[in-house]
Motif scaffolding. Structure first.
Motif, PDB file in Angstrom:
ATOM      1  N   ASP A  77       0.873  -1.180   0.000  1.00 35.95           N
ATOM      2  CA  ASP A  77       0.000   0.000   0.000  1.00 35.95           C
ATOM      3  C   ASP A  77       0.905   1.223   0.000  1.00 35.95           C
ATOM      4  O   ASP A  77       1.248   1.755   1.056  1.00 35.95           O
ATOM      5  CB  ASP A  77      -0.912   0.005   1.232  1.00 35.95           C
ATOM      6  CG  ASP A  77      -1.939   1.124   1.214  1.00 35.95           C
ATOM      7  OD1 ASP A  77      -1.755   2.107   0.464  1.00 35.95           O
ATOM      8  OD2 ASP A  77      -2.939   1.019   1.951  1.00 35.95           O
ATOM      9  N   ALA A  90      -0.165   4.433   2.025  1.00 33.82           N
ATOM     10  CA  ALA A  90      -0.047   4.278   3.475  1.00 33.82           C
ATOM     11  C   ALA A  90       1.412   4.226   3.904  1.00 33.82           C
ATOM     12  O   ALA A  90       1.785   4.778   4.949  1.00 33.82           O
ATOM     13  CB  ALA A  90      -0.778   3.019   3.928  1.00 33.82           C
ATOM     14  N   LYS A  95       2.834   7.603   4.061  1.00 38.12           N
ATOM     15  CA  LYS A  95       2.171   8.429   5.076  1.00 38.12           C
ATOM     16  C   LYS A  95       2.584   8.050   6.490  1.00 38.12           C
ATOM     17  O   LYS A  95       2.699   8.921   7.366  1.00 38.12           O
ATOM     18  CB  LYS A  95       0.649   8.295   4.934  1.00 38.12           C
ATOM     19  CG  LYS A  95      -0.150   9.183   5.860  1.00 38.12           C
ATOM     20  CD  LYS A  95      -1.639   9.047   5.592  1.00 38.12           C
ATOM     21  CE  LYS A  95      -2.455   9.942   6.518  1.00 38.12           C
ATOM     22  NZ  LYS A  95      -3.916   9.810   6.254  1.00 38.12           N
ATOM     23  N   THR A  96       2.838   6.762   6.727  1.00 40.03           N
ATOM     24  CA  THR A  96       3.025   6.292   8.104  1.00 40.03           C
ATOM     25  C   THR A  96       4.474   6.033   8.502  1.00 40.03           C
ATOM     26  O   THR A  96       4.758   5.896   9.689  1.00 40.03           O
ATOM     27  CB  THR A  96       2.219   4.996   8.338  1.00 40.03           C
ATOM     28  OG1 THR A  96       2.666   3.981   7.422  1.00 40.03           O
ATOM     29  CG2 THR A  96       0.728   5.247   8.111  1.00 40.03           C
TER      30      THR A  96
END
Length: 347
Positions: free
Chosen positions: A122, A125, A128-129
């Motif tokens: 992903d 994600a 982003k994380t």
């Protein structure tokens, strides 16, 4: 994709082919350069790619690092590019010091640091994380074999027309190399001294135009390297080709057998290859996946749907004829309704 000259004429490479090529009118004209380098003793590897798509107005830049503790550093960008230099994009640059002989790789910019490659299932994600850290790369690369490839031609000498919707690899070459330098990630410096390969392609390309391919490049040492590819083309043709470079001799390969082991997510965990060169010499090759990163290419269609391929980029330990080497193994699959075309085909 077979540049041996057996199936169709091939224009031989010239020194100018190490530079940029004239931009063609096709909207999907692509010129891309890829390099990987692996230091097996240090447990560090990486691959670097710059692709220019001037008629679509952007370039593609990717840096992917495999670190000794299993972490993966990854960065991808699509900066604007109407024409421009295909040797630099978004902090990554390739400098040719002597055509087909020596070059340098430089990068200065951010890197998303992930615990392993599976985080890229992903990408949104993942970026982003996971933390972004500073990264610098300075590598010097030297060829250890001639470049293998060329440009496919029609019988009358014009560039080969693969057919609308089938564009993938009209002009291409691979070259085995060795390299050394420094890779610094979040303040931690890794000295690398290993082997790798580079490739360079130009002409129209649509990633989703073929069902699947399997690509196995490994430079074991200065005297022995392989680069094998199996492809299922859009018209259903099955191609097995590549080269073995051994003791100063560049030899074409045409017959390849492959068995792959997969995990539950269809990640390749290992493989067994068997091929023969034009002398009839047999090579038995095994591969063990050390770290794998899934990469996606998604194309938007006119009806609003999307067309997707997945490319598994796996740092791999190879063994052949008593030698151990390190390289990449690349598994590309067109994906539709959760089906990976190459896996379904038994490769």
């Amino acid at each position: 994709m077979d540049y041996s000259g057996i199936h169709r004429p091939v224009r031989a490479l010239v020194p100018a082919d190490d530079g940029d090529h004239p931009i063609e009118a096709h909207p999907f004209f692509n010129e891309s350069r890829y390099i990987h380098l692996v230091d097996g003793a240090a447990g560090v590897g990486g691959w670097f790619r710059i692709g220019r798509r001037p008629n679509q107005g952007f370039a593609e830049m990717t840096v992917c690092l495999y670190l000794p503790d299993g972490q993966v550093g990854f960065m991808h960008a699509k900066p604007s590019m109407a024409a421009g230099d295909g040797l630099a994009a978004a902090g990554l640059s390739f400098q040719i010091d002597a055509a087909f002989q020596r070059m340098r790789v430089r990068y200065a910019g951010p890197l998303c640091l992930m615990p392993d490659g599976r985080a890229m299932e992903d990408p949104k994600a993942a970026f982003k994380t996971h933390p972004r850290v500073n990264c610098t790369i300075a590598l010097q690369l030297t060829a250890v074999a001639p470049a293998h490839g060329g440009e496919l031609l029609e019988a009358d000498g014009r560039p080969y027309d693969e057919g609308e919707g089938r564009y993938f690899a009209r002009a291409h070459y691979d070259q085995s190399l060795r390299g050394s330098g420094l890779i610094t990630v979040d303040g931690r410096c890794h000295a690398v001294n290993g082997f790798g390969l580079r490739d360079h392609s130009w002409g129209p390309r649509i990633w989703q135009s073929i069902p699947w391919y399997r690509w196995f490049p490994c430079t074991f040492d200065e005297g022995f390297s392989i680069c094998l590819i199996m492809v299922r083309k859009a018209d259903g043709e099955h191609v097995e080709t590549g080269f073995v470079h051994e003791d100063g001799e560049m030899l074409h390969v045409h017959d390849i057998a492959l068995e792959t082991d997969y995990d539950a997510q269809h990640y390749p965990t290992g493989f067994r290859l068997r091929c023969s060169d034009e002398r009839g010499r047999i090579y038995a090759i095994t591969g063990e996946t050390l770290n794998a990163v899934p990469c996606r290419h998604v194309r938007s269609l006119a009806d609003g749907a999307t067309d997707t391929t997945r490319i598994m980029e796996s740092m791999t330990r190879y063994t052949c004829n008593g030698k151990v080497g390190y390289g990449l193994a690349e598994y590309m699959d067109h994906v539709a309704d959760g089906v990976f075309e190459g896996v379904r085909a038994g490769y």
